[in-house]
Write an enzyme that holds these catalytic residues in place. Structure first.
Site, PDB file in Angstrom:
ATOM      1  N   GLU A 138      30.299  37.882  46.735  1.00  0.00           N
ATOM      2  CA  GLU A 138      30.902  37.185  45.595  1.00  0.00           C
ATOM      3  C   GLU A 138      29.797  36.805  44.613  1.00  0.00           C
ATOM      4  OE1 GLU A 138      34.054  33.483  44.922  1.00  0.00           O
ATOM      5  OE2 GLU A 138      32.794  33.512  46.707  1.00  0.00           O
ATOM      6  N   LYS A 188      40.576  36.837  42.278  1.00  0.00           N
ATOM      7  CA  LYS A 188      40.625  35.867  43.365  1.00  0.00           C
ATOM      8  C   LYS A 188      41.773  34.895  43.175  1.00  0.00           C
ATOM      9  CE  LYS A 188      37.578  32.477  45.641  1.00  0.00           C
ATOM     10  NZ  LYS A 188      36.246  31.823  45.546  1.00  0.00           N
ATOM     11  N   CYS A 242      36.178  35.325  49.699  1.00  0.00           N
ATOM     12  CA  CYS A 242      35.645  34.039  50.144  1.00  0.00           C
ATOM     13  C   CYS A 242      36.711  33.057  50.638  1.00  0.00           C
ATOM     14  CB  CYS A 242      34.800  33.432  49.030  1.00  0.00           C
ATOM     15  SG  CYS A 242      33.640  32.146  49.600  1.00  0.00           S
TER      16      CYS A 242
END
Length: 277
Positions: A41, A113, A155
């Site tokens: 990321e 995301k 994540c």
């Protein structure tokens, strides 16, 4: 297909990070055959000054960061998951977009995301409010590639099993997880989450994490790893930059799903079924 999770300590400026990525990817030049490479990321800009994330944001499909990542995919002849880069959003924030390029440098998918890291952690940073600068995505992404069907998560998404179940339902064989897990939360939960998401959905997880101490003192956990559909860790780094690697085996997935067909046995709890009527 060989799977790679690249681990690095990204800095604030894209050009510095591109040089580091190119150096870490050099061993790939000696590896023949198809390759899937997952970057962490915020691989090109991390922990920079206030406002940098939005200032660097590019329109989807345009800009120097996307051009450089496309070039990396071609140069190293790999499917490249570049997670994440800031892509312009309509509200003045930026999406945290994982961009997927084929070995010809063509963008074949992207994922914004969904779950944003708005939490308090007992570490040197303390307060994380990703939604201040980042616009959440709304759609999952599963892409057909030479490595099978690839699902994308990022994540904090790891803490939401519903997302991974949705990716599995769309036929994902591999889920890639570009990450910047904090040192504190990574030490406690990183391995457990990765193994659980892999074994409960019977797929490969390729998790590339940031590592070390970054420009403004943020600390990340490292321990990038590749987990197989049985929950076995095939390769794991410690906290040094480098590449974790393992071979993708479609037959392994087939055998596990045939022997223990949990994805075919899913039943909603009674209360959920009743509410749906």
């Amino acid at each position: 297909m060989q799977l790679y999770a690249l681990q690095c300590c990204s800095l604030a400026q894209p050009q510095e990070n591109l040089g580091q990525l190119r150096q870490l990817m050099q061993p790939l030049l000696a590896q023949p055959g198809p390759k899937l490479v997952v970057l962490p990321e915020c691989a090109l800009c991390f922990d920079g000054p206030t406002g940098q994330w939005q200032a660097l944001a590019e329109p989807l499909g345009q800009g120097p960061m996307q051009q450089a990542l496309s070039q990396l995919a071609m140069e190293f002849s790999c499917i490249l998951v570049a997670g994440t880069v800031p892509i312009q959003a309509d509200d003045g924030r930026a999406y945290a977009a994982s961009l997927v390029f084929d070995d010809q440098g063509r963008r074949i998918g992207h994922y914004n995301k969904i779950h944003l890291f708005d939490v308090d952690v007992d570490d040197a940073t303390g307060r994380y409010r990703e939604s201040d600068t980042t616009c959440p995505g709304e759609h999952i992404e599963v892409i057909d590639t030479a490595a099978g069907r690839i699902g994308v998560a990022v994540c904090y998404d790891l803490r939401f099993p519903e997302l991974f179940r949705a990716l599995a339902a769309e036929g994902a064989d591999v889920v890639v997880v570009p990450s910047a897990f904090t040192h504190k939360t990574g030490e406690a939960h990183w391995r457990a989450l990765l193994q659980t998401r892999a074994l409960e959905n019977q797929l490969y997880l390729v998790a590339a994490n940031q590592t070390g101490t970054h420009a403004r003192g943020r600390q990340t956990w490292g321990h990038s790893m590749i987990v197989d559909p049985w929950g076995q860790v095939l390769d794991e780094l410690a906290q040094q930059p480098g590449l974790a690697t393992a071979r993708f085996d479609q037959q392994r997935i087939t055998e596990i799903r045939r022997a223990m067909p949990v994805l075919n046995h899913i039943r909603l709890p009674l209360g959920v079924r009743e509410r749906k009527k």
